[in-house]
Design a protein around this motif. Structure first.
Motif, mmCIF file in Angstrom:
data_model
loop_
_atom_site.group_PDB
_atom_site.id
_atom_site.type_symbol
_atom_site.label_atom_id
_atom_site.label_comp_id
_atom_site.label_asym_id
_atom_site.label_seq_id
_atom_site.Cartn_x
_atom_site.Cartn_y
_atom_site.Cartn_z
ATOM 1 N N GLY A 137 0.759 -1.243 0.000
ATOM 2 C CA GLY A 137 0.000 0.000 0.000
ATOM 3 C C GLY A 137 0.786 1.288 0.000
ATOM 4 N N VAL A 138 2.111 1.252 -0.091
ATOM 5 C CA VAL A 138 2.896 2.494 -0.096
ATOM 6 C C VAL A 138 2.868 3.107 -1.494
ATOM 7 C CG1 VAL A 138 5.195 3.507 0.183
ATOM 8 C CG2 VAL A 138 4.405 1.732 1.762
ATOM 9 N N VAL A 139 2.544 4.396 -1.570
ATOM 10 C CA VAL A 139 2.478 5.081 -2.865
ATOM 11 C C VAL A 139 3.559 6.151 -3.022
ATOM 12 C CG1 VAL A 139 0.035 4.649 -3.212
ATOM 13 C CG2 VAL A 139 0.736 6.708 -1.979
ATOM 14 N N GLU A 140 4.166 6.578 -1.912
ATOM 15 C CA GLU A 140 5.212 7.600 -2.001
ATOM 16 C C GLU A 140 6.102 7.520 -0.769
ATOM 17 O OE1 GLU A 140 5.778 12.467 -2.553
ATOM 18 O OE2 GLU A 140 3.783 11.610 -2.252
ATOM 19 N N VAL A 141 7.402 7.763 -0.951
ATOM 20 C CA VAL A 141 8.334 7.856 0.165
ATOM 21 C C VAL A 141 9.058 9.196 0.084
ATOM 22 C CG1 VAL A 141 10.418 6.917 1.237
ATOM 23 C CG2 VAL A 141 8.671 5.363 0.368
ATOM 24 N N VAL A 142 9.147 9.885 1.210
ATOM 25 C CA VAL A 142 9.813 11.184 1.304
ATOM 26 C C VAL A 142 10.930 11.063 2.335
ATOM 27 C CG1 VAL A 142 9.505 13.632 1.873
ATOM 28 C CG2 VAL A 142 7.671 12.376 0.726
ATOM 29 N N SER A 143 12.023 11.779 2.129
ATOM 30 C CA SER A 143 13.149 11.695 3.058
ATOM 31 C C SER A 143 13.597 13.062 3.521
ATOM 32 C CB SER A 143 14.332 10.988 2.384
ATOM 33 O OG SER A 143 14.862 11.790 1.336
ATOM 34 N N ASN A 144 14.165 13.096 4.747
ATOM 35 C CA ASN A 144 14.996 14.234 5.133
ATOM 36 C C ASN A 144 16.426 13.700 5.228
ATOM 37 O OD1 ASN A 144 15.245 12.998 7.691
ATOM 38 N ND2 ASN A 144 13.807 14.395 8.682
ATOM 39 N N ASP A 145 17.314 14.326 5.955
ATOM 40 C CA ASP A 145 18.705 13.884 5.948
ATOM 41 C C ASP A 145 18.893 12.475 6.503
ATOM 42 O OD1 ASP A 145 19.532 16.172 4.736
ATOM 43 O OD2 ASP A 145 20.606 16.994 6.466
ATOM 44 N N PHE A 146 18.171 12.146 7.583
ATOM 45 C CA PHE A 146 18.433 10.890 8.280
ATOM 46 C C PHE A 146 17.199 10.027 8.499
ATOM 47 C CE2 PHE A 146 22.440 12.496 10.751
ATOM 48 C CZ PHE A 146 23.120 12.575 9.545
ATOM 49 N N ALA A 147 16.081 10.310 7.874
ATOM 50 C CA ALA A 147 14.863 9.538 8.109
ATOM 51 C C ALA A 147 13.996 9.491 6.855
ATOM 52 C CB ALA A 147 14.077 10.130 9.280
ATOM 53 N N PHE A 148 13.003 8.586 6.892
ATOM 54 C CA PHE A 148 12.052 8.441 5.791
ATOM 55 C C PHE A 148 10.623 8.495 6.318
ATOM 56 C CE2 PHE A 148 15.795 6.146 4.206
ATOM 57 C CZ PHE A 148 15.895 6.608 2.904
ATOM 58 N N ALA A 149 9.696 8.888 5.435
ATOM 59 C CA ALA A 149 8.262 8.847 5.719
ATOM 60 C C ALA A 149 7.554 8.288 4.492
ATOM 61 C CB ALA A 149 7.729 10.239 6.049
ATOM 62 N N ALA A 150 6.734 7.268 4.690
ATOM 63 C CA ALA A 150 6.003 6.639 3.588
ATOM 64 C C ALA A 150 4.526 6.969 3.686
ATOM 65 C CB ALA A 150 6.200 5.127 3.620
ATOM 66 N N ILE A 151 3.958 7.465 2.590
ATOM 67 C CA ILE A 151 2.514 7.705 2.520
ATOM 68 C C ILE A 151 1.869 6.471 1.916
ATOM 69 C CG2 ILE A 151 0.679 9.199 1.667
ATOM 70 C CD1 ILE A 151 2.740 11.385 1.282
ATOM 71 N N LYS A 152 0.825 5.994 2.562
ATOM 72 C CA LYS A 152 0.154 4.796 2.091
ATOM 73 C C LYS A 152 -1.161 5.134 1.391
ATOM 74 C CE LYS A 152 0.622 1.021 4.264
ATOM 75 N NZ LYS A 152 0.512 -0.107 5.212
ATOM 76 N N VAL A 153 -1.683 4.171 0.689
ATOM 77 C CA VAL A 153 -2.880 4.383 -0.112
ATOM 78 C C VAL A 153 -4.085 4.757 0.742
ATOM 79 C CG1 VAL A 153 -3.622 1.980 -0.112
ATOM 80 C CG2 VAL A 153 -4.192 3.439 -2.068
ATOM 81 N N ASP A 154 -4.063 4.374 2.019
ATOM 82 C CA ASP A 154 -5.181 4.723 2.905
ATOM 83 C C ASP A 154 -4.996 6.084 3.563
ATOM 84 O OD1 ASP A 154 -3.172 4.210 4.710
ATOM 85 O OD2 ASP A 154 -4.173 2.540 5.719
ATOM 86 N N GLY A 155 -3.922 6.801 3.167
ATOM 87 C CA GLY A 155 -3.685 8.135 3.708
ATOM 88 C C GLY A 155 -2.924 8.146 5.015
ATOM 89 N N SER A 156 -2.470 6.993 5.472
ATOM 90 C CA SER A 156 -1.660 6.944 6.683
ATOM 91 C C SER A 156 -0.185 7.146 6.344
ATOM 92 C CB SER A 156 -1.849 5.605 7.403
ATOM 93 O OG SER A 156 -1.374 4.533 6.602
ATOM 94 N N VAL A 157 0.616 7.393 7.374
ATOM 95 C CA VAL A 157 2.053 7.614 7.195
ATOM 96 C C VAL A 157 2.834 6.706 8.132
ATOM 97 C CG1 VAL A 157 3.940 9.279 7.462
ATOM 98 C CG2 VAL A 157 1.787 10.002 6.433
ATOM 99 N N ALA A 158 3.859 6.049 7.605
ATOM 100 C CA ALA A 158 4.781 5.241 8.405
ATOM 101 C C ALA A 158 6.166 5.879 8.331
ATOM 102 C CB ALA A 158 4.833 3.804 7.879
ATOM 103 N N THR A 159 6.876 5.943 9.447
ATOM 104 C CA THR A 159 8.189 6.604 9.483
ATOM 105 C C THR A 159 9.248 5.690 10.084
ATOM 106 O OG1 THR A 159 7.776 7.596 11.666
ATOM 107 C CG2 THR A 159 7.104 8.868 9.735
ATOM 108 N N TRP A 160 10.496 5.898 9.674
ATOM 109 C CA TRP A 160 11.623 5.146 10.226
ATOM 110 C C TRP A 160 12.913 5.924 9.981
ATOM 111 C CZ3 TRP A 160 9.273 4.215 5.639
ATOM 112 C CH2 TRP A 160 10.074 4.063 4.495
ATOM 113 N N GLY A 161 13.958 5.523 10.694
ATOM 114 C CA GLY A 161 15.241 6.223 10.608
ATOM 115 C C GLY A 161 15.588 6.830 11.950
ATOM 116 N N ASP A 162 16.393 7.874 11.942
ATOM 117 C CA ASP A 162 16.803 8.537 13.174
ATOM 118 C C ASP A 162 15.574 9.072 13.909
ATOM 119 O OD1 ASP A 162 17.699 10.673 14.999
ATOM 120 O OD2 ASP A 162 19.673 10.301 14.133
ATOM 121 N N ALA A 163 15.326 8.573 15.116
ATOM 122 C CA ALA A 163 14.104 8.907 15.846
ATOM 123 C C ALA A 163 13.959 10.401 16.107
ATOM 124 C CB ALA A 163 14.072 8.140 17.173
ATOM 125 N N SER A 164 15.047 11.066 16.473
ATOM 126 C CA SER A 164 14.966 12.479 16.831
ATOM 127 C C SER A 164 14.830 13.380 15.611
ATOM 128 C CB SER A 164 16.199 12.887 17.637
ATOM 129 O OG SER A 164 17.388 12.694 16.896
#
Length: 473
Positions: A311-338
């Motif tokens: 269900g992931v349709v897009e992934v966005v990044s900053n310097d040390f982390a990622f955020a995935a937008i899913k088809v249901d409009g939710s977001v999952a994140t991982w990488g440097d917690a802070s």
């Protein structure tokens, strides 16, 4: 229902039958499979289709595919200056004079005819309508006075690209000219490969520059001899998507240059690759995500693997982390917690209705379907928007980040800012000019520039990095 995907020329790309209860996501997946590595949008008549729309709601069985060769959005390399192209093709610059903010030495050459301006960390290159190139900024980074032969840039240039340190110009005949320091500016070791055929029809890839950072791809040269349709980079590694949906990587192994640990997941079906400074994330045709690179900076996503299996349709990044937008409009994140890899504090707000995620260097901002904005990550760099929360409850249509702050454009043409005060998070000095008429905002590392409907530009942020444009007002 039977649906045909056609390109803008009317050529059929894919035809298939899907239940009306399916979402438009299945069409996007079919499109990506047909042309891995390319971005696209789907149009049904004059309506752009969104991944969560139901097929049953389409009013016709023909959907138009519009391909875009652009890579996924990333923050610009530009650090300390701005360059604006005016309607008649001249260029106006401001910011740190040593990094291209002062273009007076070439002002007579950029008074007209400029069609593209490209930057690296400390210099600019302008492509003109007659195919010539003008450079200015730090000579050590390819600016004015650099060692490149002026003769080679007098005509025939169709595109200029850059990394942090150097430039490369693609000419109409398919040759490439490079200039700047050794980290990309010197291509003499492969000059015979750059004399013609770029971009090469056979999909092969030639590399040059610092060997540790990916300039030497000899170890995987067989994988780059043909079929490559997109190359993505981070600070010191590369990932190439091939037409068969496989991925080949090289460069610094600690930052994703070695993907052997997940090679089974990169054999096929990859449709997009996104990078941050230390890692990569690949979206596959089934909506799953595979990650590799620096494990604490997003290369290891096992903690949320269950959320990015489909269900992931897009992934966005900053310097040390990622955020995935899913088809249901939710977001999952991982990488440097802070730095935004942990979004637990706003998890309830990210469960549905997110339509876009934007990054600063250490934080994220999500725009929701109702026009509200949710932020998380480093509070000093825009992860905390509490001070302007009442203005971010509705009506936001665009968010732009620099390394330290964010700026949001609202439907009424006003702009709202938050994050590091000195770097554009506070715009009180120009707030009266940002109450209406703002149509676009761009950023560099520490400042913002807003284009208004009347053609004027308003700037704020670090005055030495472009936040003060009074010298060219």
């Amino acid at each position: 229902m039977e649906i045909s995907l056609v390109d803008i020329g009317g050529n059929e790309i894919v035809r298939g039958k899907w239940p009306g209860s399916c979402q438009v996501l299945v069409l996007l997946q079919a499109a990506y499979k047909s042309k891995p590595g390319f971005q696209c949008k789907l149009m049904c008549g004059d309506v752009q289709l969104q991944p969560r729309m139901r097929l049953a709601d389409l009013d016709r069985g023909i959907v138009t595919l519009v391909w875009a060769r652009e890579d996924p959005p990333k923050r610009k390399v530009l650090r300390a200056a701005f360059a604006a192209i005016t309607a008649h093709g001249s260029v106006v610059t401001w910011g740190d004079p040593q990094c291209g903010g002062d273009s007076s030495s070439v002002s007579d050459q950029i008074q007209e005819g400029v069609v593209q301006v490209v930057s690296n960390e400390r210099a600019f290159a302008a492509v003109k309508a007659d195919g010539s190139v003008v450079t200015w900024g730090d000579p050590a980074y390819g600016g004015i006075g650099s060692s490149i032969s002026a003769e080679q840039l007098k005509e025939g240039v169709v595109q200029v690209v850059s990394n942090k340190f150097a430039f490369a110009a693609i000419k109409a005949a398919g040759s490439v000219v490079t200039w700047g320091p050794a980290r990309g500016g010197d291509s003499s070791v492969i000059s015979d490969k750059l004399e013609e055929g770029v971009v090469q029809a056979d999909g092969s890839v030639a590399t040059w520059g610092d060997a540790v950072f990916g300039g030497d791809s000899s170890a995987i040269s067989d994988g780059l001899r043909g079929g490559v349709c997109q190359v993505v980079s981070n600070e010191s590694a590369f990932a190439a998507i091939k037409a068969d949906g496989s991925v080949v990587t090289w460069g610094d192994p600690t930052r994703g240059g070695n993907s052997s640990s997940i090679s089974d997941k990169l054999h096929d079906s990859v449709v997009q690759v996104v990078s941050n400074s230390f890692a990569f994330a690949a979206i596959k045709a089934d909506g799953s995500v595979a990650t590799w690179g620096g494990p604490t900076r997003g290369g290891n996503s096992t903690s949320i693997s269950g959320k990015i299996q489909q269900g992931v349709v897009e992934v966005v990044s900053n310097d040390f982390a990622f955020a995935a937008i899913k088809v249901d409009g939710s977001v999952a994140t991982w990488g440097d917690a802070s730095w935004g890899g942990n979004s637990y504090s706003v998890s309830e707000k990210l469960r549905k209705d997110v339509v876009q995620v934007v990054a600063s260097a250490r934080a994220f901002a999500a725009i929701k379907a109702n026009g509200s904005v949710v932020t998380w990550g480093d509070p000093a760099r825009g992860g905390n928007s509490f001070s302007v929360s009442d203005m971010l409850q509705e009506g936001v249509v665009q968010v732009v980040g620099n390394d330290f702050a964010f700026a949001a454009i609202k439907a009424d043409g006003s702009a709202v800012t938050w994050g590091a005060r000195h770097c554009g998070g506070v715009c009180s000095a120009v707030s009266d000019q940002l109450q209406e008429g703002v149509v676009q905002v761009v950023s560099n590392e520490r400042a913002f520039a807003a284009l208004k409907a009347d053609g004027s530009v308003v700037t704020w942020g670090d005055p030495e990095r472009g936040g003060d444009s009074s010298c060219v007002s």
